[in-house]
Scaffold this active site. Structure first.
Site, PDB file in Angstrom:
ATOM      1  N   LYS A 124       0.823  -1.209   0.000  1.00  0.00           N
ATOM      2  CA  LYS A 124       0.000   0.000   0.000  1.00  0.00           C
ATOM      3  C   LYS A 124       0.864   1.270   0.000  1.00  0.00           C
ATOM      4  O   LYS A 124       2.080   1.203   0.244  1.00  0.00           O
ATOM      5  CB  LYS A 124      -0.932  -0.041   1.214  1.00  0.00           C
ATOM      6  CG  LYS A 124      -1.939  -1.202   1.172  1.00  0.00           C
ATOM      7  CD  LYS A 124      -2.988  -1.064   2.275  1.00  0.00           C
ATOM      8  CE  LYS A 124      -3.983  -2.214   2.242  1.00  0.00           C
ATOM      9  NZ  LYS A 124      -5.097  -1.994   3.217  1.00  0.00           N
ATOM     10  N   TYR A 184     -12.230  -2.524  -4.304  1.00  0.00           N
ATOM     11  CA  TYR A 184     -12.771  -2.769  -2.959  1.00  0.00           C
ATOM     12  C   TYR A 184     -14.304  -2.758  -2.943  1.00  0.00           C
ATOM     13  O   TYR A 184     -14.903  -2.497  -1.894  1.00  0.00           O
ATOM     14  CB  TYR A 184     -12.230  -1.725  -1.990  1.00  0.00           C
ATOM     15  CG  TYR A 184     -10.828  -2.013  -1.478  1.00  0.00           C
ATOM     16  CD1 TYR A 184     -10.555  -3.142  -0.700  1.00  0.00           C
ATOM     17  CD2 TYR A 184      -9.771  -1.146  -1.749  1.00  0.00           C
ATOM     18  CE1 TYR A 184      -9.276  -3.400  -0.210  1.00  0.00           C
ATOM     19  CE2 TYR A 184      -8.488  -1.400  -1.255  1.00  0.00           C
ATOM     20  CZ  TYR A 184      -8.263  -2.527  -0.488  1.00  0.00           C
ATOM     21  OH  TYR A 184      -7.001  -2.782   0.009  1.00  0.00           O
ATOM     22  N   ASN A 188      -2.106   0.119   6.642  1.00  0.00           N
ATOM     23  CA  ASN A 188      -1.674  -1.167   7.206  1.00  0.00           C
ATOM     24  C   ASN A 188      -0.749  -1.958   6.273  1.00  0.00           C
ATOM     25  O   ASN A 188      -0.711  -3.177   6.317  1.00  0.00           O
ATOM     26  CB  ASN A 188      -2.871  -1.987   7.689  1.00  0.00           C
ATOM     27  CG  ASN A 188      -3.752  -2.484   6.559  1.00  0.00           C
ATOM     28  OD1 ASN A 188      -3.646  -1.992   5.434  1.00  0.00           O
ATOM     29  ND2 ASN A 188      -4.596  -3.451   6.846  1.00  0.00           N
ATOM     30  N   HIS A 212      -2.210  -5.459   1.411  1.00  0.00           N
ATOM     31  CA  HIS A 212      -3.503  -6.135   1.226  1.00  0.00           C
ATOM     32  C   HIS A 212      -3.239  -7.545   0.724  1.00  0.00           C
ATOM     33  O   HIS A 212      -2.277  -7.772  -0.014  1.00  0.00           O
ATOM     34  CB  HIS A 212      -4.357  -5.387   0.190  1.00  0.00           C
ATOM     35  CG  HIS A 212      -5.542  -6.182  -0.276  1.00  0.00           C
ATOM     36  ND1 HIS A 212      -6.701  -6.261   0.459  1.00  0.00           N
ATOM     37  CD2 HIS A 212      -5.719  -6.982  -1.361  1.00  0.00           C
ATOM     38  CE1 HIS A 212      -7.547  -7.079  -0.173  1.00  0.00           C
ATOM     39  NE2 HIS A 212      -6.973  -7.514  -1.278  1.00  0.00           N
ATOM     40  N   GLU A 242      -9.572 -10.711  -7.915  1.00  0.00           N
ATOM     41  CA  GLU A 242      -8.653  -9.599  -7.704  1.00  0.00           C
ATOM     42  C   GLU A 242      -7.478  -9.644  -8.686  1.00  0.00           C
ATOM     43  O   GLU A 242      -7.023  -8.603  -9.172  1.00  0.00           O
ATOM     44  CB  GLU A 242      -8.156  -9.596  -6.259  1.00  0.00           C
ATOM     45  CG  GLU A 242      -9.276  -9.277  -5.273  1.00  0.00           C
ATOM     46  CD  GLU A 242      -8.838  -9.270  -3.815  1.00  0.00           C
ATOM     47  OE1 GLU A 242      -9.691  -9.001  -2.968  1.00  0.00           O
ATOM     48  OE2 GLU A 242      -7.652  -9.522  -3.526  1.00  0.00           O
TER      49      GLU A 242
HETATM   50  P1  CMP Z   1      -7.400  -4.733   3.380  1.00  0.00           P
HETATM   51  O1  CMP Z   1      -6.911  -6.109   3.583  1.00  0.00           O
HETATM   52  O2  CMP Z   1      -6.786  -3.933   2.283  1.00  0.00           O
HETATM   53  O3  CMP Z   1      -8.986  -4.770   3.118  1.00  0.00           O
HETATM   54  C1  CMP Z   1      -9.809  -3.654   3.398  1.00  0.00           C
HETATM   55  C2  CMP Z   1      -9.114  -2.587   4.185  1.00  0.00           C
HETATM   56  O4  CMP Z   1      -9.962  -1.679   4.868  1.00  0.00           O
HETATM   57  C3  CMP Z   1      -8.302  -3.230   5.298  1.00  0.00           C
HETATM   58  O5  CMP Z   1      -7.194  -3.912   4.751  1.00  0.00           O
HETATM   59  C4  CMP Z   1      -7.995  -2.010   6.178  1.00  0.00           C
HETATM   60  O6  CMP Z   1      -6.830  -1.316   5.764  1.00  0.00           O
HETATM   61  C5  CMP Z   1      -9.199  -1.093   5.926  1.00  0.00           C
HETATM   62  N1  CMP Z   1     -10.044  -0.955   7.122  1.00  0.00           N
HETATM   63  C6  CMP Z   1     -10.261   0.192   7.800  1.00  0.00           C
HETATM   64  N2  CMP Z   1     -11.083  -0.025   8.843  1.00  0.00           N
HETATM   65  C7  CMP Z   1     -11.390  -1.355   8.842  1.00  0.00           C
HETATM   66  C8  CMP Z   1     -12.185  -2.185   9.676  1.00  0.00           C
HETATM   67  N3  CMP Z   1     -12.858  -1.711  10.729  1.00  0.00           N
HETATM   68  N4  CMP Z   1     -12.255  -3.523   9.368  1.00  0.00           N
HETATM   69  C9  CMP Z   1     -11.609  -4.018   8.300  1.00  0.00           C
HETATM   70  N5  CMP Z   1     -10.845  -3.265   7.483  1.00  0.00           N
HETATM   71  C10 CMP Z   1     -10.720  -1.940   7.735  1.00  0.00           C
END
Ligand code: CMP
Length: 140
Positions: free
Chosen positions: A10, A50, A113, A116, A127
């Site tokens: 990311k 997403y 974070n 993904h 995806e």
């Molecule tokens: P990712 O695996 O990219 O999939 C969706 C993303 O939404 C997740 O990682 C997080 O970075 C973001 N996100 C933010 N808030 C939440 C939440 N409460 N639960 C899950 N994903 C979240």
């Protein structure tokens, strides 16, 4: 079984210049990079990727963040790749991520974070197809 999964490094992790450190973890875990590209997503592309999260309260922040800078997108191939890569990533929220996982070591928040990964083989196929034509995936 031999599987493929998608991985996105990311904008936060690309900005931190840790693409190589994250790739090293794929290699150490026996996951092979079989397709890759750097790309800055438009908002529209991030929304489409997403789409399953469209109704979630964090959707707008997620899309904005994912379009905020370039990402590194790759297809990983290996035995049990979906679960293996999820183990490498650690929990979605870095506060909950086990020590030594990518998110424990490189992520700052649940939004920023670092990575993904697909959550199932079915979503992995969707995806992968979203970003890579079949001819650009060089797996077995
Ligand atoms: P990712 O695996 O990219 O999939 C969706 C993303 O939404 C997740 O990682 C997080 O970075 C973001 N996100 C933010 N808030 C939440 C939440 N409460 N639960 C899950 N994903 C979240």
């Amino acid at each position: 079984a031999l599987e493929r999964t998608i991985s996105i490094i990311k904008p936060d992790a690309v900005a931190k210049n840790v693409i190589g450190q994250i790739y090293a973890r794929f290699e150490q875990a026996g996951l092979k990079v079989v397709a890759a590209k750097m790309k800055q997503l438009s908002r529209q592309e991030a929304e489409g990727f997403y789409a399953v999260h469209r109704e979630r309260p964090f959707f707008n922040a997620l899309v904005e963040f994912m379009a905020s800078g370039p990402v590194m997108i790759q297809v990983l191939e290996g035995d049990n790749a979906v679960a293996r890569y999820r183990e490498l990533m650690g929990a979605t929220n870095p506060k909950d991520a086990a020590p030594g996982t990518i998110r424990a070591d490189f992520a700052d928040s649940i939004d920023a974070n670092a990575v993904h990964g697909s959550d199932s083989q079915e979503n992995a196929a969707t995806e992968i197809a979203y970003f890579f034509p079949q001819t650009d995936v060089y797996g077995r």
